[in-house]
Design an enzyme around this catalytic site. Sequence first.
Site, PDB file in Angstrom:
ATOM      1  N   ARG A 106      49.757  16.600  84.968  1.00 18.63           N
ATOM      2  CA  ARG A 106      48.753  15.980  84.847  1.00 18.63           C
ATOM      3  C   ARG A 106      48.618  14.550  84.480  1.00 18.63           C
ATOM      4  O   ARG A 106      47.876  13.741  84.974  1.00 18.63           O
ATOM      5  CB  ARG A 106      47.665  16.782  84.060  1.00 18.63           C
ATOM      6  CG  ARG A 106      47.425  18.447  84.609  1.00 18.63           C
ATOM      7  CD  ARG A 106      46.602  19.009  83.604  1.00 18.63           C
ATOM      8  NE  ARG A 106      46.176  20.531  84.102  1.00 18.63           N
ATOM      9  CZ  ARG A 106      46.747  21.417  83.616  1.00 18.63           C
ATOM     10  NH1 ARG A 106      47.894  21.257  82.855  1.00 18.63           N
ATOM     11  NH2 ARG A 106      46.478  22.606  84.223  1.00 18.63           N
ATOM     12  N   ASP A 166      40.996  26.249  79.721  1.00 15.33           N
ATOM     13  CA  ASP A 166      42.272  26.701  79.313  1.00 15.33           C
ATOM     14  C   ASP A 166      41.838  27.959  78.173  1.00 15.33           C
ATOM     15  O   ASP A 166      42.320  28.926  78.133  1.00 15.33           O
ATOM     16  CB  ASP A 166      43.023  25.799  78.127  1.00 15.33           C
ATOM     17  CG  ASP A 166      43.148  24.565  79.133  1.00 15.33           C
ATOM     18  OD1 ASP A 166      44.254  24.009  79.003  1.00 15.33           O
ATOM     19  OD2 ASP A 166      42.101  23.933  79.504  1.00 15.33           O
ATOM     20  N   ARG A 169      40.957  30.963  80.142  1.00 19.78           N
ATOM     21  CA  ARG A 169      41.944  31.509  80.879  1.00 19.78           C
ATOM     22  C   ARG A 169      42.801  32.558  79.682  1.00 19.78           C
ATOM     23  O   ARG A 169      43.109  33.729  79.802  1.00 19.78           O
ATOM     24  CB  ARG A 169      42.991  30.618  81.143  1.00 19.78           C
ATOM     25  CG  ARG A 169      42.643  29.982  82.524  1.00 19.78           C
ATOM     26  CD  ARG A 169      43.766  29.051  82.862  1.00 19.78           C
ATOM     27  NE  ARG A 169      43.442  28.457  84.341  1.00 19.78           N
ATOM     28  CZ  ARG A 169      43.552  27.383  84.651  1.00 19.78           C
ATOM     29  NH1 ARG A 169      44.150  26.461  84.032  1.00 19.78           N
ATOM     30  NH2 ARG A 169      43.448  26.847  86.048  1.00 19.78           N
ATOM     31  N   HIS A 193      44.009  19.152  77.522  1.00 19.67           N
ATOM     32  CA  HIS A 193      43.750  20.186  78.546  1.00 19.67           C
ATOM     33  C   HIS A 193      45.473  20.238  79.321  1.00 19.67           C
ATOM     34  O   HIS A 193      45.551  19.339  79.667  1.00 19.67           O
ATOM     35  CB  HIS A 193      42.895  19.724  79.579  1.00 19.67           C
ATOM     36  CG  HIS A 193      42.967  20.460  80.761  1.00 19.67           C
ATOM     37  ND1 HIS A 193      42.894  21.811  81.007  1.00 19.67           N
ATOM     38  CD2 HIS A 193      43.151  19.956  82.009  1.00 19.67           C
ATOM     39  CE1 HIS A 193      43.260  22.089  82.486  1.00 19.67           C
ATOM     40  NE2 HIS A 193      43.332  21.009  83.044  1.00 19.67           N
TER      41      HIS A 193
HETATM   42  N1  LIG Z   1      39.877  19.676  84.387  1.00 18.59           N
HETATM   43  C1  LIG Z   1      40.462  20.613  84.895  1.00 18.59           C
HETATM   44  O1  LIG Z   1      40.552  21.782  84.355  1.00 18.59           O
HETATM   45  C2  LIG Z   1      40.749  20.482  86.349  1.00 18.59           C
HETATM   46  C3  LIG Z   1      40.922  21.638  87.025  1.00 18.59           C
HETATM   47  C4  LIG Z   1      41.376  21.710  88.494  1.00 18.59           C
HETATM   48  C5  LIG Z   1      41.444  20.379  88.868  1.00 18.59           C
HETATM   49  N2  LIG Z   1      41.234  19.241  88.165  1.00 18.59           N
HETATM   50  C6  LIG Z   1      41.069  17.857  88.863  1.00 18.59           C
HETATM   51  O2  LIG Z   1      40.037  17.606  89.725  1.00 18.59           O
HETATM   52  C7  LIG Z   1      40.327  16.593  90.719  1.00 18.59           C
HETATM   53  C8  LIG Z   1      39.801  16.989  91.972  1.00 18.59           C
HETATM   54  O3  LIG Z   1      40.809  18.205  92.288  1.00 18.59           O
HETATM   55  P1  LIG Z   1      40.473  18.630  93.946  1.00 18.59           P
HETATM   56  O4  LIG Z   1      41.388  19.875  94.145  1.00 18.59           O
HETATM   57  O5  LIG Z   1      39.103  18.980  94.143  1.00 18.59           O
HETATM   58  O6  LIG Z   1      41.098  17.582  94.768  1.00 18.59           O
HETATM   59  P2  LIG Z   1      40.553  16.892  96.262  1.00 18.59           P
HETATM   60  O7  LIG Z   1      41.536  16.220  96.758  1.00 18.59           O
HETATM   61  O8  LIG Z   1      40.215  18.303  97.102  1.00 18.59           O
HETATM   62  O9  LIG Z   1      39.039  16.261  96.139  1.00 18.59           O
HETATM   63  C9  LIG Z   1      39.133  15.086  95.720  1.00 18.59           C
HETATM   64  C10 LIG Z   1      37.933  14.355  96.324  1.00 18.59           C
HETATM   65  O10 LIG Z   1      37.701  13.005  95.908  1.00 18.59           O
HETATM   66  C11 LIG Z   1      37.307  12.340  96.749  1.00 18.59           C
HETATM   67  N3  LIG Z   1      37.661  10.801  96.444  1.00 18.59           N
HETATM   68  C12 LIG Z   1      38.748  10.208  96.247  1.00 18.59           C
HETATM   69  N4  LIG Z   1      38.586   8.827  95.828  1.00 18.59           N
HETATM   70  C13 LIG Z   1      37.213   8.638  95.694  1.00 18.59           C
HETATM   71  C14 LIG Z   1      36.358   7.552  95.284  1.00 18.59           C
HETATM   72  N5  LIG Z   1      36.833   6.536  94.793  1.00 18.59           N
HETATM   73  N6  LIG Z   1      34.987   7.831  95.444  1.00 18.59           N
HETATM   74  C15 LIG Z   1      34.354   9.206  95.545  1.00 18.59           C
HETATM   75  N7  LIG Z   1      35.168   9.807  95.955  1.00 18.59           N
HETATM   76  C16 LIG Z   1      36.649   9.945  95.877  1.00 18.59           C
HETATM   77  C17 LIG Z   1      38.168  12.523  97.845  1.00 18.59           C
HETATM   78  O11 LIG Z   1      37.523  11.980  99.036  1.00 18.59           O
HETATM   79  C18 LIG Z   1      38.034  14.104  97.884  1.00 18.59           C
HETATM   80  O12 LIG Z   1      37.070  14.705  98.628  1.00 18.59           O
HETATM   81  C19 LIG Z   1      41.731  16.348  90.435  1.00 18.59           C
HETATM   82  O13 LIG Z   1      42.127  15.257  89.646  1.00 18.59           O
HETATM   83  C20 LIG Z   1      42.168  17.452  89.615  1.00 18.59           C
HETATM   84  O14 LIG Z   1      43.585  17.443  89.007  1.00 18.59           O
HETATM   85  C21 LIG Z   1      40.678  19.397  86.936  1.00 18.59           C
END
Ligand SMILES: NC(=O)c1ccc[n+]([C@@H]2O[C@H](COP(=O)([O-])OP(=O)(O)OC[C@H]3O[C@@H](n4cnc5c(N)ncnc54)[C@H](O)[C@@H]3O)[C@@H](O)[C@H]2O)c1
Length: 332
Positions: A106, A166, A169, A193
């Site tokens: 991450r 977390d 889970r 996280h």
């Molecule tokens: N915090 C947590 O517990 C947790 C859990 C899962 C995923 N995540 C994080 O969430 C994020 C998204 O994951 P995902 O699987 O949905 O990814 P994804 O690739 O499916 O979706 C990301 C989206 O962001 C959009 N995007 C990119 N740049 C952009 C911008 N400048 N403005 C607007 N939109 C923009 C893309 O077009 C895409 O639709 C990742 O950083 C991932 O690591 C966090």
Amino acid sequence: MSTVKEKLIQNLTEEDKTSRCKITVVGVGNVGMACAISILLKNLADELALIDSDENKLKGEMLDLLHGSLFFSTPKIVSGKDYKVSANSKLVIITAGARQKVGETRLDLVQRNLVIMKSIVPGIVQNSPDCKILIVSNPVDILTYVVWKISGLPASHVIGSGCNLDSARFRYLIGEKLGVHPTSCHGWVLGEHGDSSVPLWSGVNVAGVPLKSLNPELGTDSDKEQWKKVHKQVVESGYEVLRLKGYTSWAIGLSVTDLAGSMLKNLRRVHPVSTLVKGLYGIKEEIFLSIPCILGRNGITDIVKVNLNPEEEALLKKSADTLWNVQKNLEI
Ligand SMILES: NC(=O)c1ccc[n+]([C@@H]2O[C@H](COP(=O)([O-])OP(=O)(O)OC[C@H]3O[C@@H](n4cnc5c(N)ncnc54)[C@H](O)[C@@H]3O)[C@@H](O)[C@H]2O)c1
């Protein structure tokens, strides 16, 4: 000639079009759409706005949701690339950004997502100066700091989803071991996280019975039952889902919606979310880490002072150091 609408409906007074409980989700990828669907099914918003830089995907996702309007009770769904569609939001959830590639941590994601946050946050604040921002994009603790800095909002209004997932889970896995539903298995994972998160074994209990009172070695290397593995599984579970299906979505969507519910309904529930911890537990830097926070309409209004044992406090400090080593080199 009158239209069917005019023949059917007699207008009596002007409709009030102002939303009172608007949520914006930025990023309509796997995580954003899991958040959106679970917000709709929980009836949390009277207006849902979706924003993404990919216009076709955005329009497709919005239409797909609108076609299901019969089955939920949120009267207005809007979308657009322009942050004007987010105007007057009570809560903005940021899920936009690059996601981890298989084998990537991450923390490795930080530089790519820092640039993206810079393109997102000013538009949010301009259009909803009183909103709360909930950051989900990874590395979530560092990006929560980044969003706090860029936004100029008070720290209480900028919240990282942090260890809420977390901890969920953790409680699920404890429940599996005991044959008890996760809601009855109490336990907290704090800190970063991710890889350096800290399980509070001293607080794990069912019905107020601390598991450590039944097994003083709980969570240590010398524990014959190896409960420590439960936390190892928590750390590995995100990577495992990523390896198996390419992304994680449902659990994070549900856990984010739980946080949104506490804020929008002013429930004042306690959640392990990422907040500014400078001055706490011997941490001197401007770091965001998960500790138990009271969440309500005004964001994080209070924190719960947890008595950590020396080992837990040392692990939390180590988690802070891990983040600071990455964060200190960032140019915001
Ligand atoms: N915090 C947590 O517990 C947790 C859990 C899962 C995923 N995540 C994080 O969430 C994020 C998204 O994951 P995902 O699987 O949905 O990814 P994804 O690739 O499916 O979706 C990301 C989206 O962001 C959009 N995007 C990119 N740049 C952009 C911008 N400048 N403005 C607007 N939109 C923009 C893309 O077009 C895409 O639709 C990742 O950083 C991932 O690591 C966090």
